[in-house]
Design a protein around this motif. Structure first.
Motif, PDB file in Angstrom:
ATOM      1  N   GLN A  43       0.762  -1.380  -0.067  1.00  0.00           N
ATOM      2  CA  GLN A  43       0.246   0.054   0.163  1.00  0.00           C
ATOM      3  C   GLN A  43       0.715   1.302   0.079  1.00  0.00           C
ATOM      4  N   ALA A  44       0.772   2.128  -0.930  1.00  0.00           N
ATOM      5  CA  ALA A  44       1.389   3.314  -1.036  1.00  0.00           C
ATOM      6  C   ALA A  44       0.665   4.576  -0.145  1.00  0.00           C
ATOM      7  N   GLU A  45       0.345   4.269   0.978  1.00  0.00           N
ATOM      8  CA  GLU A  45      -0.225   5.331   1.874  1.00  0.00           C
ATOM      9  C   GLU A  45       0.572   6.365   2.291  1.00  0.00           C
ATOM     10  N   SER A  46       0.187   7.611   2.498  1.00  0.00           N
ATOM     11  CA  SER A  46       0.941   8.608   3.061  1.00  0.00           C
ATOM     12  C   SER A  46       1.099   8.311   4.438  1.00  0.00           C
ATOM     13  N   MET A  47       2.336   8.910   5.017  1.00  0.00           N
ATOM     14  CA  MET A  47       2.384   8.595   6.678  1.00  0.00           C
ATOM     15  C   MET A  47       1.836   9.820   7.400  1.00  0.00           C
ATOM     16  N   ASP A  48       1.444  10.830   6.479  1.00  0.00           N
ATOM     17  CA  ASP A  48       1.053  12.041   7.027  1.00  0.00           C
ATOM     18  C   ASP A  48      -0.081  12.120   8.084  1.00  0.00           C
ATOM     19  N   ASP A  49      -0.873  11.125   7.830  1.00  0.00           N
ATOM     20  CA  ASP A  49      -2.154  10.935   8.666  1.00  0.00           C
ATOM     21  C   ASP A  49      -1.824   9.998   9.897  1.00  0.00           C
ATOM     22  N   VAL A  50      -0.540   9.621  10.368  1.00  0.00           N
ATOM     23  CA  VAL A  50      -0.215   8.832  11.379  1.00  0.00           C
ATOM     24  C   VAL A  50       0.061   9.561  12.615  1.00  0.00           C
ATOM     25  N   ASP A  51      -0.579   9.351  13.683  1.00  0.00           N
ATOM     26  CA  ASP A  51      -0.583  10.365  15.013  1.00  0.00           C
ATOM     27  C   ASP A  51       0.453   9.594  16.034  1.00  0.00           C
ATOM     28  N   LEU A  52       1.549   9.886  16.259  1.00  0.00           N
ATOM     29  CA  LEU A  52       2.535   9.373  17.155  1.00  0.00           C
ATOM     30  C   LEU A  52       2.245   9.828  18.521  1.00  0.00           C
TER      31      LEU A  52
END
Length: 120
Positions: free
Chosen positions: A16-25
């Motif tokens: 999956q080529a999802e963007s990591m922008d929406d990952v909340d750490l």
């Protein structure tokens, strides 16, 4: 197209080529302590002051004194705790203390709470 490139394209097509922008750490909880301190709390280490003609020197002894000796001398600006505690507490290195005695020699004035050295 070379075989390795064709294989890479095939594998990448499956990922999956999802963007990591929406990952909340911000919600990630650490399972290790945030702080680590170096301290003289190891009950297997005996600190001995050795008197010399130039003053007393702190020597920390670990392991069985009847075993062959390993002599350590810390780096500039450190002492035996700050230089060697993590190394000898590493699980693979703890076995050294079963087979050797370790003598950590501190430079004069480098132990915790040491008085300033005299000018002479």
């Amino acid at each position: 197209m070379p075989a390795s490139t064709a294989e890479e394209v095939k594998l990448l097509g499956r990922m999956q080529a999802e963007s990591m922008d929406d990952v909340d750490l911000r919600q990630v909880q650490l399972s290790i302590p945030l702080t680590r301190s170096l301290a003289r709390t190891d009950p297997t280490v005996e600190e001995v002051y050795v008197e010399t003609d130039r003053g007393s020197i702190l020597v920390a002894v670990a392991g069985n004194r009847g075993k062959p000796a390993i002599l350590t001398y810390h780096d500039l600006g450190l002492n035996y705790i700050s230089n060697f505690q993590a190394f000898f507490n590493f699980s693979d290195m703890r076995s050294l203390l079963e087979n050797f005695s370790v003598y950590h020699v501190n430079a004069p004035g480098q132990e915790e709470g040491a008085q300033p050295l005299a000018d002479e």
